[in-house]
Enzyme design. Structure first.
Site, PDB file in Angstrom:
ATOM      1  N   GLY A  31       0.243   5.537   0.449  1.00 55.57           N
ATOM      2  CA  GLY A  31      -0.475   6.825   0.499  1.00 55.57           C
ATOM      3  C   GLY A  31       0.510   7.862   0.704  1.00 55.57           C
TER       4      GLY A  31
ATOM      5  N   VAL B 141       3.063   1.153   3.059  1.00 54.96           N
ATOM      6  CA  VAL B 141       2.875  -0.098   3.879  1.00 54.96           C
ATOM      7  C   VAL B 141       3.562  -1.241   3.294  1.00 54.96           C
ATOM      8  CG1 VAL B 141       1.245  -1.436   5.199  1.00 54.96           C
ATOM      9  CG2 VAL B 141       0.777   1.059   4.562  1.00 54.96           C
TER      10      VAL B 141
ATOM     11  N   GLY C  89       0.810  -1.132  -0.111  1.00 56.69           N
ATOM     12  CA  GLY C  89      -0.139   0.042   0.052  1.00 56.69           C
ATOM     13  C   GLY C  89       0.842   1.143  -0.163  1.00 56.69           C
TER      14      GLY C  89
ATOM     15  N   LYS D 120       3.840   0.332   8.455  1.00 63.06           N
ATOM     16  CA  LYS D 120       3.706   1.568   7.795  1.00 63.06           C
ATOM     17  C   LYS D 120       4.691   2.438   8.105  1.00 63.06           C
ATOM     18  CE  LYS D 120       0.266   5.541   7.520  1.00 63.06           C
ATOM     19  NZ  LYS D 120      -1.006   5.890   8.040  1.00 63.06           N
TER      20      LYS D 120
ATOM     21  N   ASP E 164     -11.467  10.390   7.883  1.00 66.60           N
ATOM     22  CA  ASP E 164     -10.971   9.961   6.672  1.00 66.60           C
ATOM     23  C   ASP E 164     -11.550   8.698   6.230  1.00 66.60           C
ATOM     24  OD1 ASP E 164      -9.864  10.232   4.204  1.00 66.60           O
ATOM     25  OD2 ASP E 164      -7.888   9.648   4.624  1.00 66.60           O
TER      26      ASP E 164
ATOM     27  N   GLY F 145       2.520   7.783   3.933  1.00 73.18           N
ATOM     28  CA  GLY F 145       3.156   6.583   4.253  1.00 73.18           C
ATOM     29  C   GLY F 145       3.231   5.389   3.499  1.00 73.18           C
TER      30      GLY F 145
END
Length: 786
Positions: free
Chosen positions: A476, A481, A474, A496, A602, A479
């Protein structure tokens, strides 16, 4: 035969008109009556006193007028009484006389009179209300007189708010008996006298808001006993003496300290550096003197620093360069001198810097975001400054004149002297750098409590194969992951790693630690630990370690682009409904069952993670906020600094208009998430432009054409039960009714106006009912759409 009872819940709709005057006569067995959040008007229904079995009565957020009946106390079973946000009362002396009769309601736990027109004094009988009372709000009225002397009798109170009234006299010493109190809000009154030292007995106190009164004397040193204090607001009073350095030894203070507008003197203690999680500090408009403590640089998440209009002197300490989260710094109207430091221009998040009316001299820096924008800083009233950007219109700085005297010192001796000095300085610089880095690594306290395991950078490096791209699961804004396996235990984890070069990443790290370290729920992602260290190049390194979720994010299931996954990563109706219920349950916990309500800010499918059984876990609390009280001064200041929080398409519209965060903001995001989960359409998608939103898209097809808009990949497979196997097809009409009911909840949750949105508790209950009907569990019920 037992008498019937009635439960009426019509909250958060568009009902208007008057409440029936004979309400209590026609429904004498009424137990629960919830009509808050409508557009009801007219007088208070006095006949309600005939409903002798009434337990919960909530008419908040309407426009009811007139007096409240004086005999409410005959409703001996009352548990909840909420009149907030109406126009009750006539601002006359006996408006609150009805409180006298409520002493007979021995089971009363919640009493809310917020934002009405109640006048007169608080009767002394308030101190004799139910011993079970935990929540009492009478703020935003016209109440005079004083706080009852025996208020300490209400020993179970957890929340007490009398702010924004006209109360006088002093705070009773008995306030210290409220040992369970978590929030005390008395600001904006005319309360005088000293802050009672007995407040130090309230060891559970989290917020103490006494601003805008006429309090005198000194700040009690005994406040150090309030070891859970997170916010302290004493601004705009008449307090004197020094600021006790013991206050700065409370590590729990992480929201704000506001001492502005008093008569405090002496120096600001270097102990302020202990508040490593403090977000806001205000000591302006006092008589503080001495130098700005260098220890302020040890408050890395400080966002707002107000020190203006004091007697501070000396230079700006270089340690302030470590305030990487600072947004507003006001040092104006002091006696500060020296040059304006260049590092102020390198602070990444500064929106306004005020250095006006001091004694700074020399050249104004031009580098950095702040000093290149004339509206982002102020230096007026410093008559010895020069240079800077052209918009300042300051005189040019004089050039150094060439030397006019020739030295008799032999030039050949210069290298022999300079070389050792340069080498010595180089050694000192290296030593100081290493000491500073060592201090940062060894003295920085753990972000999470000590019972969490401790991992080093090396541990996480090995677990993720050097943060290999093959383990990246992941990515974002703040950060990335990675999947990892711990060598010590073989446990699979998710790491993360914060992108510390991104503005706000450090604040996101602290926020997520503060939030997840206090949350325990099966539908919230579990944090294993945090790591704050340096990497192999001695750069700052911060990471969060979580339980690994083998099924990834909900987003990856709803919007997979890989053809080979289109069948395997597809969720049927019941699976999506289970996930929706899981998320609603998590939100209910955050909003209603935490010590201090948490606003996620969020909520979206990419932040909802699925474990091996497709159970949903809400994650990513990087911009979450603790909700104090929506109308207290600490929250107002916090909210104003937030702006739009969340992701475009999911963020509540009121956030874009400057409103502070609220549970209703999360409900809006939940509504959008619900519509997306069952339609497969992303809210920021290309088809939603101008004023056409995902909600509009669903509304246009509701309720007759819902099958045209639901995700075409979704199958109508139910869970296995005694009457059907897992592979049996569910009747299409039943599925259509189920989907229409779900989408209706989504539409209500993401209503434009916050007061029109559904409560998450009700949403969770309704979704669970829909699931039972769909699976044929329990009594068959009729689903209607109006």
């Amino acid at each position: 035969m037992s008498r019937p009872f009635f439960y009426i819940s019509l909250a958060v709709n568009k009902l208007h008109g008057n409440l029936p005057p004979n309400l209590g006569l026609v429904l004498p067995s009424l137990e629960t009556f919830l009509v808050g959040g409508n557009k009801l008007s007219g007088p208070f229904p006095v006949s309600i006193t005939n409903a002798s079995r009434l337990v919960r009565f909530d008419i908040a957020y309407n426009s009811l007028t007139g007096p409240v009946p004086l005999n409410l106390g005959i409703l001996g079973h009352l548990d909840t009484l909420n009149f907030g946000q109406n126009q009750l009362g006539n601002t006359i002396p006996n408006d609150l006389s009805f409180l006298n009769s409520l002493v007979n309601c021995t089971g009363l736990r919640l009493l809310q009179l917020t934002n009405n027109g109640f006048g007169g004094v608080l009767p002394d009988s308030v101190a004799n209300l139910s011993k079970r009372l935990t929540f009492f709000r009478a703020d935003d009225n016209y109440i005079t007189g004083s706080i009852p002397q025996e208020i300490g009798n209400l020993a179970r109170l957890e929340y007490l708010a009398f702010h924004d009234n006209m109360l006088g006299s002093s705070i009773p010493q008995s306030i210290g008996k409220l040992s369970n109190l978590q929030g005390l809000y008395l600001y904006t009154n005319s309360i005088s006298g000293e802050i009672p030292s007995s407040i130090s007995n309230i060891t559970q106190l989290s917020i103490l808001a006494l601003a805008e009164n006429m309090l005198e004397g000194s700040i009690p040193i005994a406040l150090v006993n309030c070891t859970k204090l997170q916010g302290l607001d004493l601004q705009l009073n008449h307090l004197t003496g020094v600021i006790p350095e013991q206050i700065f030894k409370l590590p729990s203070l992480n929201i704000a300290i506001f001492l502005n507008g008093n008569h405090l003197s002496g120096q600001l203690s270097s102990q302020v550096g202990n508040l490593i999680n403090l977000g806001k500090l205000g000591v302006s408009e006092n008589k503080l003197s001495g130098e700005i403590p260098a220890a302020l640089g040890d408050c890395p998440v400080l966002e707002f620093l107000y020190m203006q209009n004091n007697l501070f002197e000396g230079t700006i300490p270089s340690s302030l360069q470590w305030l990487k989260g600072i947004q507003v710094m006001d040092l104006s109207q002091n006696n500060l001198s020296g040059h304006i430091p260049q590092f102020l221009g390198t602070l990444p998040l500064v929106r306004f810097l005020n250095l006006s009316h001091n004694r700074f001299e020399g050249e104004v820096p031009t580098e950095g975001v702040v000093f290149s924008n004339v509206s982002a800083f102020s230096i007026v009233g410093n008559t010895k400054l020069c240079g800077g950007i052209q918009a300042l219109k300051l005189p040019a700085c004089p050039k150094e004149a060439p030397g006019t005297r020739r030295s008799n010192f032999p030039l050949r001796m210069v290298p022999l002297i300079i070389l050792p000095v340069v080498l010595l300085l180089a050694c000192l610089s290296i030593t100081l750098y290493r000491l500073r880095r060592s201090k940062q690594q060894t003295s920085s306290p753990p972000v999470l409590p000590v019972h969490y395991p401790r991992f080093t950078y090396s541990d996480l490096f090995q677990a993720t194969d050097g943060f290999s791209s093959t383990n990246l699961i992941g990515d974002g804004r703040y950060g990335s992951v990675y999947k990892g396996v711990l060598d010590s235990s073989g446990q699979t984890i998710a790491v993360k790693v914060l992108k510390l070069q991104e503005h706000g990443a450090n604040q996101s790290f602290m926020t997520e630690c503060n939030a997840l370290g206090k949350l325990r729920h099966r539908n919230i992602v579990k944090i294993i630990t945090s790591c704050s260290s340096t990497d192999l190049q001695r750069n700052d390194f911060k990471a969060l370690v979580f339980d690994f979720m083998p099924n990834g994010s909900l987003d990856s299931w709803l919007h997979t682009t890989r053809v080979e996954e289109q069948d395997s990563r597809n969720l049927n109706l019941v699976q999506r409904l289970n996930i929706a219920i899981d998320v609603a349950t998590a939100l209910e916990y955050l909003h209603y069952h935490c010590d201090i309500p948490v606003i996620h800010c969020d909520l979206k499918p990419s932040n909802i993670l699925l474990d091996g059984q497709l159970c949903a876990h809400v994650g990513d609390f990087g911009i979450a906020r603790f909700l104090l009280a929506s109308t207290d001064s600490l929250s107002r200041t916090q909210s104003n600094s937030i702006g739009i929080r969340g992701t475009v398409g999911y963020v509540a519209p009121e956030y874009g208009m400057g409103e502070g965060v609220s549970t209703q903001g999360d409900i809006y995001s939940y509504g959008i998430f619900l519509l997306e989960t069952f339609t497969g359409k992303e809210p920021p998608g290309s088809m939603f432009v101008d004023n056409f939103s995902l909600r509009n898209y669903v509304e246009t097809a509701f309720p007759d054409r819902v099958m045209e808009i639901v995700d075409p990949r979704m199958r109508w497979k139910g869970k296995e039960n005694s009457k059907q196997t897992k592979e049996d097809e569910v009747d299409i009409t039943k599925a259509e009714l189920c989907l229409a009911s779900i989408l209706k909840i989504g539409i209500r949750c993401c209503a434009e106006l916050p007061r029109e949105r559904m409560n998450v508790r009700d949403a969770a209950v309704e979704l669970q009912r829909i699931r039972k009907v769909f699976l044929g569990i329990g009594r068959k019920q009729v689903v209607t759409f109006h």
